[in-house]
Design a protein around this motif. Sequence first.
Motif, PDB file in Angstrom:
ATOM      1  N   UNK A 120       0.821  -1.218   0.000  1.00 39.81           N
ATOM      2  CA  UNK A 120       0.000   0.000   0.000  1.00 39.81           C
ATOM      3  C   UNK A 120       0.851   1.263   0.000  1.00 39.81           C
ATOM      4  N   UNK A 121       1.950   1.258   0.739  1.00 40.45           N
ATOM      5  CA  UNK A 121       2.843   2.420   0.760  1.00 40.45           C
ATOM      6  C   UNK A 121       3.421   2.643  -0.633  1.00 40.45           C
ATOM      7  N   UNK A 122       3.856   1.578  -1.281  1.00 39.33           N
ATOM      8  CA  UNK A 122       4.371   1.681  -2.649  1.00 39.33           C
ATOM      9  C   UNK A 122       3.276   2.159  -3.599  1.00 39.33           C
ATOM     10  N   UNK A 128       3.342   5.456  -5.894  1.00 36.89           N
ATOM     11  CA  UNK A 128       3.121   5.390  -7.343  1.00 36.89           C
ATOM     12  C   UNK A 128       2.012   6.352  -7.768  1.00 36.89           C
ATOM     13  N   UNK A 129       0.964   6.460  -6.968  1.00 34.73           N
ATOM     14  CA  UNK A 129      -0.117   7.400  -7.281  1.00 34.73           C
ATOM     15  C   UNK A 129       0.380   8.840  -7.233  1.00 34.73           C
ATOM     16  N   UNK A 130       1.225   9.160  -6.243  1.00 31.96           N
ATOM     17  CA  UNK A 130       1.795  10.510  -6.164  1.00 31.96           C
ATOM     18  C   UNK A 130       2.692  10.797  -7.368  1.00 31.96           C
ATOM     19  N   UNK A 131       3.516   9.813  -7.745  1.00 26.41           N
ATOM     20  CA  UNK A 131       4.372   9.977  -8.914  1.00 26.41           C
ATOM     21  C   UNK A 131       3.531  10.166 -10.176  1.00 26.41           C
ATOM     22  N   UNK A 132       2.482   9.399 -10.323  1.00 27.27           N
ATOM     23  CA  UNK A 132       1.639   9.536 -11.520  1.00 27.27           C
ATOM     24  C   UNK A 132       0.943  10.892 -11.551  1.00 27.27           C
ATOM     25  N   UNK A 133       0.547  11.400 -10.390  1.00 28.80           N
ATOM     26  CA  UNK A 133      -0.067  12.732 -10.343  1.00 28.80           C
ATOM     27  C   UNK A 133       0.938  13.798 -10.772  1.00 28.80           C
ATOM     28  N   UNK A 134       2.185  13.675 -10.316  1.00 25.15           N
ATOM     29  CA  UNK A 134       3.220  14.617 -10.725  1.00 25.15           C
ATOM     30  C   UNK A 134       3.461  14.539 -12.232  1.00 25.15           C
ATOM     31  N   UNK A 135       3.563  13.331 -12.776  1.00 25.70           N
ATOM     32  CA  UNK A 135       3.778  13.165 -14.217  1.00 25.70           C
ATOM     33  C   UNK A 135       2.621  13.748 -15.021  1.00 25.70           C
ATOM     34  N   UNK A 136       1.401  13.537 -14.553  1.00 20.00           N
ATOM     35  CA  UNK A 136       0.240  14.075 -15.257  1.00 20.00           C
ATOM     36  C   UNK A 136       0.247  15.597 -15.212  1.00 20.00           C
ATOM     37  N   UNK A 137       0.575  16.156 -14.054  1.00 21.40           N
ATOM     38  CA  UNK A 137       0.638  17.613 -13.918  1.00 21.40           C
ATOM     39  C   UNK A 137       1.729  18.194 -14.818  1.00 21.40           C
ATOM     40  N   UNK A 138       2.906  17.580 -14.790  1.00 19.47           N
ATOM     41  CA  UNK A 138       4.021  18.040 -15.614  1.00 19.47           C
ATOM     42  C   UNK A 138       3.731  17.836 -17.097  1.00 19.47           C
ATOM     43  N   UNK A 139       3.229  16.672 -17.458  1.00 23.10           N
ATOM     44  CA  UNK A 139       2.992  16.343 -18.862  1.00 23.10           C
ATOM     45  C   UNK A 139       1.872  17.144 -19.487  1.00 23.10           C
ATOM     46  N   UNK A 183      -0.737   7.360 -16.565  1.00 21.89           N
ATOM     47  CA  UNK A 183      -1.918   6.495 -16.475  1.00 21.89           C
ATOM     48  C   UNK A 183      -1.529   5.060 -16.105  1.00 21.89           C
ATOM     49  N   UNK A 184      -0.470   4.550 -16.710  1.00 24.71           N
ATOM     50  CA  UNK A 184      -0.026   3.185 -16.413  1.00 24.71           C
ATOM     51  C   UNK A 184       0.457   3.088 -14.962  1.00 24.71           C
ATOM     52  N   UNK A 185       1.252   4.064 -14.520  1.00 24.28           N
ATOM     53  CA  UNK A 185       1.745   4.057 -13.141  1.00 24.28           C
ATOM     54  C   UNK A 185       0.579   4.187 -12.165  1.00 24.28           C
ATOM     55  N   UNK A 186      -0.408   5.027 -12.485  1.00 21.36           N
ATOM     56  CA  UNK A 186      -1.571   5.191 -11.609  1.00 21.36           C
ATOM     57  C   UNK A 186      -2.361   3.886 -11.492  1.00 21.36           C
ATOM     58  N   UNK A 187      -2.547   3.187 -12.595  1.00 24.04           N
ATOM     59  CA  UNK A 187      -3.265   1.910 -12.541  1.00 24.04           C
ATOM     60  C   UNK A 187      -2.520   0.890 -11.681  1.00 24.04           C
ATOM     61  N   UNK A 188      -1.203   0.838 -11.833  1.00 27.22           N
ATOM     62  CA  UNK A 188      -0.403  -0.086 -11.016  1.00 27.22           C
ATOM     63  C   UNK A 188      -0.462   0.312  -9.543  1.00 27.22           C
ATOM     64  N   UNK A 189      -0.353   1.618  -9.266  1.00 26.94           N
ATOM     65  CA  UNK A 189      -0.428   2.096  -7.889  1.00 26.94           C
ATOM     66  C   UNK A 189      -1.784   1.810  -7.264  1.00 26.94           C
ATOM     67  N   UNK A 190      -2.843   2.020  -8.025  1.00 26.39           N
ATOM     68  CA  UNK A 190      -4.194   1.746  -7.529  1.00 26.39           C
ATOM     69  C   UNK A 190      -4.354   0.266  -7.213  1.00 26.39           C
ATOM     70  N   UNK A 191      -3.820  -0.562  -8.060  1.00 25.35           N
ATOM     71  CA  UNK A 191      -3.862  -2.022  -7.829  1.00 25.35           C
ATOM     72  C   UNK A 191      -3.161  -2.383  -6.526  1.00 25.35           C
ATOM     73  N   UNK A 192      -2.008  -1.775  -6.260  1.00 26.58           N
ATOM     74  CA  UNK A 192      -1.280  -2.059  -5.027  1.00 26.58           C
ATOM     75  C   UNK A 192      -2.037  -1.562  -3.797  1.00 26.58           C
TER      76      UNK A 192
END
Length: 147
Positions: A6-8, A12-23, A46-55
């Motif tokens: 869950x921590x990971x 991953x969700x935080x990283x995906x949010x940053x990538x989406x904001x930057x991109x 989107x891919x990182x967010x899906x993986x993070x959500x799964x975790x």
Amino acid sequence: MVLNDRVLGVAALLLSAFLAWFGHGLEAPFAYEPVGPRAFPLLLAAVIALCGLRLVVKGGNPAAPNPLGANMRIAWMVVLVVVYAGLFQVVGFVVATAVTAACVGRLFGGSWLQCGIGGASLSLLFYFLFDRVLDVVLPLGWLEGLL
């Protein structure tokens, strides 16, 4: 802090949010390709967010501790990425990628010969893939007149 899935997943969700904001803010000065420069970071987010959500949803399985020496290899990987980013424009894609790939191979136990051949092959393959097939302009640096 206990490390688990869950921590990971939250990281991953935080990283995906940053990538989406930057991109989302990336724009080309002129339209040279149909999807533009923001497509890759948004797709990756989107891919990182899906993986993070799964975790996060899957559960809190405890993370096993890193094997002996892994933390040092991780630290060297971070240093290599920073050096790669700094050398990319100066020495060019092919040289920077070959050296970085060879050094990464050495971190994982390859011989200098294997890693040198693998790094050079990988960098040339990716250069021609990006430059010739995908029409992405990459800096040549030291190899400016050769490729």
